[in-house]
Design an enzyme around this catalytic site. Structure first.
Site, PDB file in Angstrom:
ATOM      1  N   HIS A   1     -47.162  -8.300  -7.384  1.00  0.00           N
ATOM      2  CA  HIS A   1     -46.060  -7.680  -6.645  1.00  0.00           C
ATOM      3  C   HIS A   1     -44.969  -7.297  -7.636  1.00  0.00           C
ATOM      4  O   HIS A   1     -44.645  -8.033  -8.561  1.00  0.00           O
ATOM      5  CB  HIS A   1     -45.493  -8.652  -5.603  1.00  0.00           C
ATOM      6  CG  HIS A   1     -44.600  -8.007  -4.593  1.00  0.00           C
ATOM      7  ND1 HIS A   1     -43.345  -7.531  -4.902  1.00  0.00           N
ATOM      8  CD2 HIS A   1     -44.784  -7.758  -3.268  1.00  0.00           C
ATOM      9  CE1 HIS A   1     -42.793  -7.021  -3.817  1.00  0.00           C
ATOM     10  NE2 HIS A   1     -43.640  -7.144  -2.813  1.00  0.00           N
TER      11      HIS A   1
ATOM     12  N   GLU B   1     -38.425 -14.814   6.672  1.00  0.00           N
ATOM     13  CA  GLU B   1     -39.386 -14.043   7.459  1.00  0.00           C
ATOM     14  C   GLU B   1     -40.097 -14.901   8.509  1.00  0.00           C
ATOM     15  O   GLU B   1     -41.312 -15.106   8.470  1.00  0.00           O
ATOM     16  CB  GLU B   1     -40.397 -13.361   6.534  1.00  0.00           C
ATOM     17  CG  GLU B   1     -39.765 -12.298   5.653  1.00  0.00           C
ATOM     18  CD  GLU B   1     -40.759 -11.533   4.802  1.00  0.00           C
ATOM     19  OE1 GLU B   1     -40.422 -10.446   4.327  1.00  0.00           O
ATOM     20  OE2 GLU B   1     -41.893 -12.037   4.594  1.00  0.00           O
TER      21      GLU B   1
ATOM     22  N   ARG C   1     -47.519 -19.940   4.294  1.00  0.00           N
ATOM     23  CA  ARG C   1     -46.113 -20.135   4.647  1.00  0.00           C
ATOM     24  C   ARG C   1     -45.954 -19.857   6.130  1.00  0.00           C
ATOM     25  O   ARG C   1     -46.883 -19.364   6.779  1.00  0.00           O
ATOM     26  CB  ARG C   1     -45.220 -19.222   3.813  1.00  0.00           C
ATOM     27  CG  ARG C   1     -45.393 -17.749   4.112  1.00  0.00           C
ATOM     28  CD  ARG C   1     -44.642 -16.909   3.107  1.00  0.00           C
ATOM     29  NE  ARG C   1     -44.343 -15.582   3.626  1.00  0.00           N
ATOM     30  CZ  ARG C   1     -43.895 -14.574   2.897  1.00  0.00           C
ATOM     31  NH1 ARG C   1     -43.686 -14.739   1.607  1.00  0.00           N
ATOM     32  NH2 ARG C   1     -43.635 -13.412   3.447  1.00  0.00           N
TER      33      ARG C   1
ATOM     34  N   GLU D   1     -34.551  -7.267   0.958  1.00  0.00           N
ATOM     35  CA  GLU D   1     -35.676  -7.128   0.037  1.00  0.00           C
ATOM     36  C   GLU D   1     -36.206  -5.694   0.064  1.00  0.00           C
ATOM     37  O   GLU D   1     -36.232  -5.052   1.115  1.00  0.00           O
ATOM     38  CB  GLU D   1     -36.835  -8.061   0.417  1.00  0.00           C
ATOM     39  CG  GLU D   1     -36.580  -9.532   0.238  1.00  0.00           C
ATOM     40  CD  GLU D   1     -37.831 -10.358   0.557  1.00  0.00           C
ATOM     41  OE1 GLU D   1     -38.943  -9.783   0.525  1.00  0.00           O
ATOM     42  OE2 GLU D   1     -37.682 -11.560   0.849  1.00  0.00           O
TER      43      GLU D   1
END
Length: 673
Positions: free
Chosen positions: A357, A155, A116, A306
């Site tokens: 995660h 991000e 990404r 987050e």
């Protein structure tokens, strides 16, 4: 002191929710998600962050049907929406058909599709498609009554070194310097015969190319930060044109090294950031990151966009948050300025790199797990608080200065030690203040300073003329400035000031630096006070010559034993201190404690070690967050003449506050019955 309205008046409460990725799951799971969200008090769903190929499977074909269904279900269940543009990860068809969208690494090699933030921020093709998908989302969903905020991309990160960026960089430099002669002068290119005679000769600082000219490396970091910011602004403007009343943000990453978040914050309606500390992190370091994000917009509350409910997956050891720590760290964020408590992610992925995660809903899919229960209880508690903390300010009279461009310049500097840990150095000074129990603001090179009694500027290597003049005026009007070794060394082009350090601060500090000694990691010198107290120091030691300043303490060893290690210089109505080395934490804590006491800056409550007390103020109320960062019960003595109401426990307390391990209280002072 001004106070802020809620981020979106439609939802005047602490937002509780987080990332929801329904495109990873079959529609049969969606109804179960709605039921569980209700149970978990998961009120705000961030949808669409990485859904580009699902929304646009081919260049000329869009599919919004699945998102329509998800939004209908969320709306029917009473959920609010944080709608994201999906532009952090471009589809494979785009990379395949238009290879110019792929970024290049530090060697100038075009990378393959994958991961990404793997796009070139200056690619016209990428920018075209990004604005196009943002526009379509705004047109389709912009009038939804439960749309709270736009979340642009995700991000922003990796710099690019492709030929497109190289050409854009040359244009950026022309605009900045005007002429090649001016650029050569500012970059000091006569060094090693590196003078440029044509704009076309300038290239990015490739890993196998030109990295000896620090004006170049510094400017390229500025350029890449600006380039990625342009991408954000292009999408933001497309959304704003259609939905002018919906706030717009993107999620930042604390002290991320590649982007100047102070510049970014000016373009955002509200700062949002993703908080992922190490499981054994010092709470002072977490507090520093929250204070930094609150400071980006000069005290405006931010969004905790987050955090993990349980564990991360990308650290060497990904320990679980112990029972109670999720609640503690969530209130730590609120205490330092957050108007939301949100998570990554809602449901744990079954595959790929984030399958381990943490999430609110684990692989079991059950609601009787420890994590789901803690999230649900926290959500219910936040609902009871309502708008109690919204718009509050932090009444800080002391500030710590942090600056990204200063960090970049320090990173590029070759010597006197390599590498230099700027962020850790700043955190060390912040931590010493944090242990005094007083509120702290993080400020930047362009911040106004009038409200502060004390400003600490650790390792202020790069000093702009504007900041130097602002500091001079502020000290002259009564401020107390503390700066340290390796400060006032270079100008914004990374040219050393004529006359050497501390450059434009020489008069304010009343000294100049003759030499700087570098110590090996195992080496220590000492700071000696006149009364015989001794403290360790290391890393760097400045050999200063006094020009009006007085020596408060001296070095205890080596050929410069007896020379000033800590100085004070009266200047106008104020004073300026210079700490000529990297001192041990014990000295900083004791010295800062005494200095704050001289200014009448005291904690709201005296608490035992490991218990933090954080004040926040609204126009009519003064709230005290009391946070036990230890695994043992703690008792905080309360003023005998006062009664407090604990909004979390929903009870009055007098004389003492008993906190469980990792416990939290939210106190408001009231008249004693």
């Amino acid at each position: 002191m001004s106070f802020y309205r809620p981020i979106n008046p439609r939802a005047p409460f602490i937002w509780h929710g987080g990332d929801y990725n329904p495109e990873q799951w079959p529609p049969a799971v969606w109804d179960e998600d709605m039921r569980l969200m209700q149970q978990a008090r998961f009120r705000v769903a961030t949808v669409g962050v990485f859904s580009w190929v699902t929304l646009q499977p081919e260049e000329e074909r869009y599919d919004f049907g699945w998102l329509d269904q998800v939004i209908e279900k969320l709306s029917a269940a009473g959920r609010w929406l944080c709608l994201a543009t999906p532009t952090a990860a471009q589809p494979a068809w785009m990379s395949q058909r238009y290879p110019d969208v792929l970024r290049a690494d530090e060697y100038g090699r075009r990378v393959h599709h994958g991961g990404r933030t793997n796009y070139c921020p200056n690619s016209p093709t990428y920018r075209h498609f990004a604005v196009q998908i943002a526009t379509r989302l705004a047109q389709r969903y912009g009038q939804l009554p439960n749309l709270l905020i736009w979340h642009v991309s995700n991000e922003y990160a990796t710099p690019c070194y492709c030929t497109t960026c190289a050409e854009k960089f040359r244009g950026w430099l022309r605009a900045r310097y005007g002429s090649l002669e001016e650029l050569n002068a500012r970059w000091w290119t006569r060094f090693w015969s590196h003078t440029y005679t044509d704009w076309s000769q300038i290239e990015p600082p490739y890993a196998n190319g030109e990295r000896s000219i620090h004006g170049l490396t510094l400017d390229y970091r500025r350029f890449q930060s600006d380039s990625l910011l342009e991408c954000f602004c292009l999408e933001r403007d497309a959304l704003r044109a259609i939905t002018p009343d919906v706030p717009i943000t993107t999620n930042l990453m604390g002290t991320y090294p590649h982007l100047n978040y102070r510049r970014w914050a000016r373009e955002m309606d509200v700062v949002a950031w993703d908080c992922y500390p190490w499981p054994n992190a010092d709470p002072a370091d977490i507090a520093f990151s929250h204070d930094l994000n609150r400071g980006l917009r000069d005290g405006q509350p931010f969004l905790l966009m987050e955090q993990t409910p349980s564990t991360q997956n990308w650290q060497p050891v990904n320990a679980l948050k112990r029972p109670g720590v999720l609640r503690l760290w969530s209130y730590l964020a609120v205490a330092h300025g957050a108007d939301s408590v949100m998570y990554f992610q809602w449901r744990r992925s079954r595959g790929s790199c984030e399958k381990f995660h943490g999430a609110v809903v684990e692989h079991s899919g059950r609601s009787d797990t420890r994590v789901f229960r803690e999230v649900s209880e926290l959500g219910a508690e936040l609902e009871r608080l309502g708008d109690l903390t919204l718009g509050a300010r932090t009444p800080a009279r002391v500030a710590v200065l942090f600056d990204w461009e200063n960090w970049w310049a320090i990173d590029a500097a070759v010597g006197p030690i390599n590498p230099k840990e700027y962020v850790g150095f700043v955190r060390k000074h912040y931590r010493a203040l944090w242990r005094q129990g007083v509120p702290i603001d993080i400020v930047f090179s362009d911040s106004e300073l009038q409200r502060y009694a004390v400003v600490i500027a650790p390792m202020l290597y790069l000093l702009t003329p504007e900041l130097a003049e602002r500091l001079r005026h502020w000290v002259a009007e009564g401020g107390t400035l503390i700066t340290t070794v390796f400060s006032g060394v270079v100008d914004p082009h990374d040219l050393v000031f004529a006359g050497g350090p501390p450059g434009p601060l020489r008069e304010v500090l009343g000294l100049w630096v003759e030499e700087t000694d570098a110590l090996y990691p195992e080496q220590r010198n000492q700071i000696v006070w006149p009364d015989g107290r001794r403290y360790a120091c290391g890393t760097l030691c400045d050999l200063v010559r006094l020009e009006g300043a007085e020596a408060l303490a001296t070095f205890g060893a080596d050929f410069y034993a007896g020379r000033p290690a800590l100085t004070r210089n009266p200047y106008g109505k104020g004073q300026a201190f210079y700490l000529a080395t990297d001192a041990e934490a014990r000295l900083l804590e004791e010295w800062y404690g005494a200095l704050l006491a001289e200014h009448g800056i005291a904690p709201a409550l005296r608490a035992p070690a490991g218990v933090e007390v954080v004040p926040r103020e609204t126009g009519t109320r003064r709230l005290l967050f009391v946070l036990n960062h230890t695994a043992q019960p703690q008792t905080v003595p309360l003023p005998a003449e006062q009664s407090f109401h604990d909004h979390l426990a929903q009870r009055d307390v007098r004389e003492r506050l008993d906190l469980a391990a990792y416990g939290v209280a939210l106190l408001e002072r009231s008249a004693r019955a």
